[in-house]
Motif scaffolding. Structure first.
Motif, PDB file in Angstrom:
ATOM      1  N   LEU A 236       0.842  -1.295   0.023  1.00 32.13           N
ATOM      2  CA  LEU A 236      -0.118   0.154  -0.050  1.00 32.13           C
ATOM      3  C   LEU A 236       0.884   1.453   0.062  1.00 32.13           C
ATOM      4  O   LEU A 236       0.876   2.288  -0.645  1.00 32.13           O
ATOM      5  CB  LEU A 236      -0.853   0.044   1.499  1.00 32.13           C
ATOM      6  CG  LEU A 236      -2.260  -0.975   1.351  1.00 32.13           C
ATOM      7  CD1 LEU A 236      -3.120  -0.522   2.458  1.00 32.13           C
ATOM      8  CD2 LEU A 236      -3.329  -0.327  -0.183  1.00 32.13           C
TER       9      LEU A 236
ATOM     10  N   TYR B 189       0.409  -1.814  -4.647  1.00 32.25           N
ATOM     11  CA  TYR B 189      -1.196  -2.091  -4.708  1.00 32.25           C
ATOM     12  C   TYR B 189      -1.874  -0.993  -4.384  1.00 32.25           C
ATOM     13  O   TYR B 189      -1.641  -0.202  -3.430  1.00 32.25           O
ATOM     14  CB  TYR B 189      -1.523  -3.242  -3.584  1.00 32.25           C
ATOM     15  CG  TYR B 189      -3.047  -3.699  -3.777  1.00 32.25           C
ATOM     16  CD1 TYR B 189      -3.367  -4.674  -4.546  1.00 32.25           C
ATOM     17  CD2 TYR B 189      -4.092  -2.733  -3.014  1.00 32.25           C
ATOM     18  CE1 TYR B 189      -4.623  -4.865  -4.723  1.00 32.25           C
ATOM     19  CE2 TYR B 189      -5.310  -3.260  -3.223  1.00 32.25           C
ATOM     20  CZ  TYR B 189      -5.617  -4.373  -3.859  1.00 32.25           C
ATOM     21  OH  TYR B 189      -7.040  -4.542  -4.260  1.00 32.25           O
ATOM     22  N   ARG B 190      -2.886  -0.632  -5.461  1.00 35.04           N
ATOM     23  CA  ARG B 190      -3.652   0.544  -5.421  1.00 35.04           C
ATOM     24  C   ARG B 190      -4.988   0.448  -5.400  1.00 35.04           C
ATOM     25  O   ARG B 190      -5.494   0.019  -6.232  1.00 35.04           O
ATOM     26  CB  ARG B 190      -3.251   1.505  -6.489  1.00 35.04           C
ATOM     27  CG  ARG B 190      -1.902   2.167  -6.724  1.00 35.04           C
ATOM     28  CD  ARG B 190      -1.673   3.086  -7.726  1.00 35.04           C
ATOM     29  NE  ARG B 190      -0.095   3.663  -7.761  1.00 35.04           N
ATOM     30  CZ  ARG B 190       0.110   4.702  -6.925  1.00 35.04           C
ATOM     31  NH1 ARG B 190      -0.550   5.339  -6.281  1.00 35.04           N
ATOM     32  NH2 ARG B 190       1.493   5.054  -7.207  1.00 35.04           N
TER      33      ARG B 190
ATOM     34  N   ARG C 123      -2.676   4.587   1.294  1.00 31.93           N
ATOM     35  CA  ARG C 123      -3.010   4.291  -0.045  1.00 31.93           C
ATOM     36  C   ARG C 123      -2.115   4.637  -1.109  1.00 31.93           C
ATOM     37  O   ARG C 123      -2.091   4.234  -2.186  1.00 31.93           O
ATOM     38  CB  ARG C 123      -4.345   4.919  -0.298  1.00 31.93           C
ATOM     39  CG  ARG C 123      -5.497   4.641   0.435  1.00 31.93           C
ATOM     40  CD  ARG C 123      -6.917   5.345  -0.190  1.00 31.93           C
ATOM     41  NE  ARG C 123      -7.901   4.629   0.507  1.00 31.93           N
ATOM     42  CZ  ARG C 123      -8.687   3.694  -0.039  1.00 31.93           C
ATOM     43  NH1 ARG C 123      -8.333   3.167  -1.121  1.00 31.93           N
ATOM     44  NH2 ARG C 123      -9.833   3.002   0.519  1.00 31.93           N
ATOM     45  N   GLY C 124      -0.746   5.027  -0.680  1.00 31.26           N
ATOM     46  CA  GLY C 124       0.323   5.226  -1.405  1.00 31.26           C
ATOM     47  C   GLY C 124       0.359   6.355  -2.091  1.00 31.26           C
ATOM     48  O   GLY C 124       1.493   6.752  -2.906  1.00 31.26           O
ATOM     49  N   THR C 125      -0.386   7.475  -2.005  1.00 31.24           N
ATOM     50  CA  THR C 125      -0.218   8.742  -2.492  1.00 31.24           C
ATOM     51  C   THR C 125       0.278   9.837  -1.373  1.00 31.24           C
ATOM     52  O   THR C 125      -0.301   9.788  -0.080  1.00 31.24           O
ATOM     53  CB  THR C 125      -1.524   9.373  -2.712  1.00 31.24           C
ATOM     54  OG1 THR C 125      -2.374   9.082  -1.855  1.00 31.24           O
ATOM     55  CG2 THR C 125      -2.271   8.461  -4.142  1.00 31.24           C
TER      56      THR C 125
ATOM     57  N   GLY D 111       2.656   1.812  -3.215  1.00 34.67           N
ATOM     58  CA  GLY D 111       1.813   1.912  -4.282  1.00 34.67           C
ATOM     59  C   GLY D 111       1.689   0.872  -5.499  1.00 34.67           C
ATOM     60  O   GLY D 111       1.143   0.777  -6.279  1.00 34.67           O
TER      61      GLY D 111
END
Length: 317
Positions: free
Chosen positions: A272, A277-278, A313-315, A275
């Motif tokens: 996560l 896995y998004r 969430r990787g952002t 990123g």
């Protein structure tokens, strides 16, 4: 092969023997299952108890382990008053070997890889008649590990995806069987130990190299047959992450949430955070934090810059 019914029977069998570990709402749509708080610091206690209880009366137990499975077997054996002998590769972390001995297990250091310890343990079990507890590829072991999946659905409610670290695949097999038809499981593994990824590509479990920061707990050379069967039946996903992403995830879990986990325990979160896995908009995701047997001094470096602020969430925020 195991089913949801096997996991449900395991849950009834081990009730009162293991902890019902908490779930943390980490971010909107993201939950952490804190299985690093389980007895002996990993989910492995669930499978060890189920294996021993299902087998009935025994004279002793034997295991091969890079650390966590052995700790679980040693702990469960002690609870039943049984002797435990654990075969461990010489590369196993000293902190795990010390804990094995504290739990009363006889520790045998054999070879440099898990496969070396495994061969020695199987031979001893055959010669002695003691119960062999596989680290990840026995039905009772897998079903026991899957009980945390049943707990997770009760605690977090409806989920779309569960991210699970993969070594030999016992945890993935158990959880995927437990939640079959209710949530999808995606396996996350180090790029340097791609047992699940390689098996799915080849159409069968195949041997892989073992290296990297999570090799002590995710260092199986081959995905288990049960895990492969369940993964293909349930259409489990596969994601690879770099060692740098695992190290960053581990640091973020400590710095932001004060959760101490080992590299293998941070691997699912790394998917996560990096990123790899998004999640789709509105997707409800649970991350299994599966182990905490680590040296606390290595959680962060006093000379390193703090990790960048990111949402799970990787952002970047």
């Amino acid at each position: 092969m195991i089913s949801t019914a096997d996991v449900e029977r395991a849950a009834a069998r081990i009730e009162g023997r293991v902890r019902r570990t908490p779930v943390l709402a980490a971010d909107e749509g993201v939950w952490f299952k804190l299985e690093q708080l389980q007895h002996t610091g990993s989910f492995k206690a669930r499978g060890a108890f189920n294996r021993i209880l299902a087998a009935g009366e025994q004279t002793g137990v034997v295991a091969a382990s890079g650390g966590n499975a052995g700790l679980a077997v040693a702990y469960a054996a002690r609870e039943f008053g049984l002797p435990a002998r654990v075969y461990v590769p010489a590369t196993a972390p000293a902190v795990k070997v010390a804990k094995l001995r504290q739990l009363g297990a006889v520790v045998e250091l054999v070879g440099e890889k898990y496969a070396d310890a495994y061969d020695a343990a199987v031979k001893h079990a055959a010669d002695s008649g003691e119960l062999f507890c596989h680290a990840y590829d026995q039905p009772e072991i897998c079903a026991g590990q899957g009980t945390l999946g049943l707990e997770l659905l009760e605690q977090a409610g409806e989920l779309d995806t569960i991210l699970v670290a993969v070594g030999g695949g016992g945890l993935l097999a158990g959880v995927a069987a437990a939640v079959e038809g209710r949530a999808r499981v995606t396996g996350v593994e180090p790029r340097t130990i791609p047992t699940l990824h390689s098996a799915l590509v080849a159409g069968e479990p195949v041997a892989v190299g073992v290296s990297g920061v999570a090799a002590d707990s995710l260092g199986a050379t081959r995905l288990g047959d049960i895990a492969f069967a369940v993964a293909t039946r349930t259409n489990a996903g596969s994601v690879l992450v770099d060692d740098a992403a695992i190290a960053e995830a581990r640091a973020v879990l400590w710095d932001r949430y004060r959760l101490a986990v080992e590299p293998g325990g941070a691997t699912a979160f790394a998917a996560l955070l990096s990123g790899a896995y998004r999640p789709a908009p509105g997707e409800r995701v649970a991350v299994l934090l599966c182990g905490a047997n680590t040296d606390p001094a290595t959680l962060t470096s006093p000379t390193a810059a703090p990790p960048p602020e990111r949402s799970p969430r990787g952002t970047r925020r």
